[in-house]
Motif scaffolding. Structure first.
Motif, short mmCIF file in Angstrom:
data_model
loop_
_atom_site.label_atom_id
_atom_site.label_comp_id
_atom_site.label_asym_id
_atom_site.label_seq_id
_atom_site.Cartn_x
_atom_site.Cartn_y
_atom_site.Cartn_z
N LYS A 1 -26.90 -12.43 33.88
CA LYS A 1 -27.90 -11.62 34.58
C LYS A 1 -28.21 -12.10 35.98
CE LYS A 1 -30.51 -10.29 30.40
NZ LYS A 1 -31.86 -10.33 29.79
N ASN B 1 -28.96 -17.69 31.61
CA ASN B 1 -29.07 -16.41 32.32
C ASN B 1 -27.77 -16.05 33.05
OD1 ASN B 1 -32.16 -15.39 32.43
ND2 ASN B 1 -32.10 -17.64 32.39
N TYR C 1 -37.40 -8.41 35.71
CA TYR C 1 -36.56 -9.60 35.53
C TYR C 1 -36.53 -10.46 36.79
CZ TYR C 1 -32.50 -12.57 34.74
OH TYR C 1 -31.67 -13.66 34.61
N THR D 1 -39.86 -15.80 32.40
CA THR D 1 -38.92 -14.76 32.83
C THR D 1 -39.05 -13.51 31.95
OG1 THR D 1 -37.38 -16.49 33.53
CG2 THR D 1 -36.49 -14.26 33.33
N ALA D 2 -39.13 -13.73 30.64
CA ALA D 2 -39.16 -12.60 29.71
C ALA D 2 -40.48 -11.85 29.75
CB ALA D 2 -38.89 -13.10 28.29
#
Length: 640
Positions: free
Chosen positions: A113, A110, A76, A70-71
């Motif tokens: 987000k 997460n 994102y 993901t990073a």
């Protein structure tokens, strides 16, 4: 790239894939020697246990891969999609329960987000929460014939209580959160207090600890019906089953080591330290973490190993009678340390806050400053802009400030309109029924399950600030079964919240039960109505910590048909001493902490019942009567 709604739907589908079918595919691949995920030659995980350190390490491995994907993606949303692809790539190659657990932890990491709607346990794992009432013609291997334990099935098997337990362990899966070990001790202690309170109502003995692991486990556990757990656990545990003697010896050695460490004073505190509150919470966290990560987790695994049973996973461990016996022993170790702590001098902490004292018609202790009303009996409660504090001040303040309101009704002028408010000395509960729906072997199954509900209510609390400056106070509310008020471990936390008091003011604070600090939020009145179907309109604001907390429908103990006596206590303390930060926006403050690094209350969890009240460890009744900022009243809880 998928839309937000499409991504949320994909996650919903991944979490609601039928467990039995995925387990069959995975085990078939293992048995046929097909490529499956392994680490350093380890055997594939056939039965996932989140109490097993090796299994938890594999969860962290997959989690870190997902977080890294993901990073590193740059975008994102694309990163999330690729992380989900990673999970899909392991389908059939990794234990499906472990994958589902990892995905839920990823959503926790997460939470701020990634807006998704998480499915209820009744959709996600419906086959795991079917009531034991449906074991065929009372062929119940789980219980010896001379026991009344089935009376407690409704509590142990409550779907949202099981969901609370597993979600709590996901939130606190490592020792990175503030006061983790202390929270472990407190959350489970409160579970035991509530369990014993329900047992008293049903005329059952309080739970005994399962400490001598060379003794048989008298109560068995049956996985049926229809094999609902047959692919999630290994099988049934017959009554009077024994733990492996060598494993039992290992656990007993751990217990003795911990007992000796407590008795040696390894976790003692210096009450004269500059920040003795923080010192006590740190000591509790050290002890709690040692218990959890070693003795506690090992015990779950050892007991589960008898038959690869339900004690092996948080998702259904509390269904088993021995879970409560095991945790009573854990709680006893925590209490053994707390008995070493110096007694509180609560009177010295009370000034300048004061709660008035009186007696009710039966001569029992009574504070006129705590008033209960059912929400249905409060005028205007459902109207937009309703202000409970304004209603309380108008009805119970002013000329009525010194009037005692126990049970009855009051006519008053509500801002130019004549209104009637009712107040009560009795709460009401009822047993209701929900439906579990799931598919097994291609067939649709429908089973009923019982759950407890209560009539929604609120507190009106009269508070006076005689100072020339504004004050912020912490209000703490606990309840205990009549006759158990001298046992500090039987007090159940109901709420904890902040209240502003203007200079030289008399305030009637109002608090709904649905705002309680112990429950998950938003409050779920009926387990069968929450997140049963995917709804794109519910994905705008996801914070997975909101899912953490005691189920609202279990806030009030069940009581009895005739009416069971309880004492409800309110305590007011200075928030300037208590507070280290704002309360969390959602989730349970008392059981799950906050999203920030620091728990927003300096005082130990369960204060003031976390320590003995005086050097002899008794006289809670006398202390409350003599302490200005504490007061209680007698109520009944009726099952209607």
């Amino acid at each position: 790239m998928p839309t937000q709604a499409e991504r949320a739907r994909r996650i919903w589908n991944m979490l609601t894939i039928p467990g039995p079918e995925r387990r069959k595919i995975f085990l078939k691949n293992v048995n046929e020697g097909k490529p499956v995920f392994t680490i350093n030659g380890q055997e594939p995980i056939k039965l996932f246990s989140d109490f097993n350190n090796d299994h938890k390490a594999r969860v962290e491995l997959h989690l870190q891969q997902m977080l890294s994907i993901t990073a590193n993606e740059g975008n994102y949303e694309k990163g999330v999609d690729k992380a989900l692809d990673h999970v899909d790539s392991l389908d059939g190659k990794e234990n499906p329960d472990l994958l589902k657990y990892t995905l839920e932890v990823y959503l926790l990491e997460n939470a701020k987000k990634l807006p998704v709607q998480k499915p209820s346990i009744l959709v996600k794992e419906p086959e795991l929460v079917v009531s034991s009432e449906h074991v065929l013609p009372r062929m119940r291997l789980e219980f010896a014939t001379d026991t009344d334990e089935p009376k407690m099935d409704w509590f142990r098997e409550d779907p949202l209580l099981n969901a609370h337990h597993t979600h709590w362990h996901q939130v606190y899966r490592d020792n990175q959160r503030d006061r983790h070990g202390e929270m472990f001790l407190y959350m489970h202690q409160q579970m035991i207090a509530r369990y014993n309170t329900e047992r008293i109502a049903l005329e059952l003995n309080e739970v005994n600890p399962y400490d001598d692991l060379h003794q048989p486990i008298s109560i068995g556990y049956l996985a049926g019906p229809d094999g609902r757990l047959s692919l999630a656990i290994g099988g049934d545990r017959q009554p009077d089953a024994f733990v492996n003697p060598d494993l039992a010896n290992g656990l007993l050695t751990q217990r003795e080591r911990l007992s000796q460490a407590i008795d040696r004073g390894n976790f003692d505190i210096n009450p004269a330290a500059p920040d003795s509150l923080r010192e006590e919470t740190r000591a509790a966290s050290r002890l709690g973490w040692e218990l959890e990560s070693g003795y506690h987790n090992s015990g779950h695994g050892v007991i589960a190993s008898i038959n690869d049973g339900v004690m092996g996973a948080t998702i259904f461990a509390i269904r088993d009678v021995v879970f409560w016996e095991w945790h009573k022993g854990i709680d006893n170790l925590g209490a053994r340390w707390r008995q070493r702590l110096p007694a509180y001098n609560l009177g010295a902490e009370s000034k300048p806050l004061r709660i008035r004292k009186s007696v009710d018609q039966q001569g029992k202790p009574f504070t006129p400053d705590l008033i209960l009303s059912f929400l249905k009996d409060i005028p205007g409660i459902d109207e937009a802009g309703f202000n409970g504090e304004a209603v309380g001040n108008t009805a119970f303040g002013g000329n009525n400030w010194n009037t005692e309101f126990i049970s009855g009704s009051l006519n008053f002028d509500n801002h130019g309109n004549q209104a009637t408010i009712k107040y009560t000395d009795s709460l009401q509960t009822s047993m209701k029924s929900g439906t579990v729906k799931y598919r097994l072997n291609g067939q649709e199954k429908n089973y009923k399950y019982p759950y407890l509900a209560h009539e929604p209510f609120g507190y009106f609390l009269r508070l006076e600030n005689k100072d020339l400056v504004q004050k912020q106070v912490t209000i703490r509310i606990f309840i205990v079964a009549e006759g158990k008020q001298e046992d500090r471990r039987m007090w159940i936390e109901m709420d904890k919240f902040l209240q502003e008091l203007p200079p030289q003011s008399k305030v009637v604070a109002f608090r709904k039960d649905s705002e309680a600090a112990v429950i998950r939020k938003p409050a779920v009145l009926n387990p069968a109505t929450e997140n049963i179907d995917f709804d794109p309109t519910k994905i705008g604001d996801n914070n997975a910590l909101c899912d953490c907390g005691w189920p609202y429908h279990l806030l009030v103990p069940r009581g009895t048909r005739a009416g069971m006596g309880f004492r409800i206590m309110m305590m007011v303390t200075d928030a300037a001493v208590d507070l280290v930060g704002p309360e969390p926006e959602c989730g349970s403050l008392s059981f799950c902490g906050a999203t920030s690094n620091l728990y927003p209350d300096k005082r130990p969890l369960g204060y003031p019942f976390n320590r003995k009240f005086n050097a002899n460890g008794t006289a809670i009744t006398n202390t409350i009567a003599a302490t200005d900022n504490m007061g209680w009243r007698s109520i009944t809880i009726k099952l209607v």
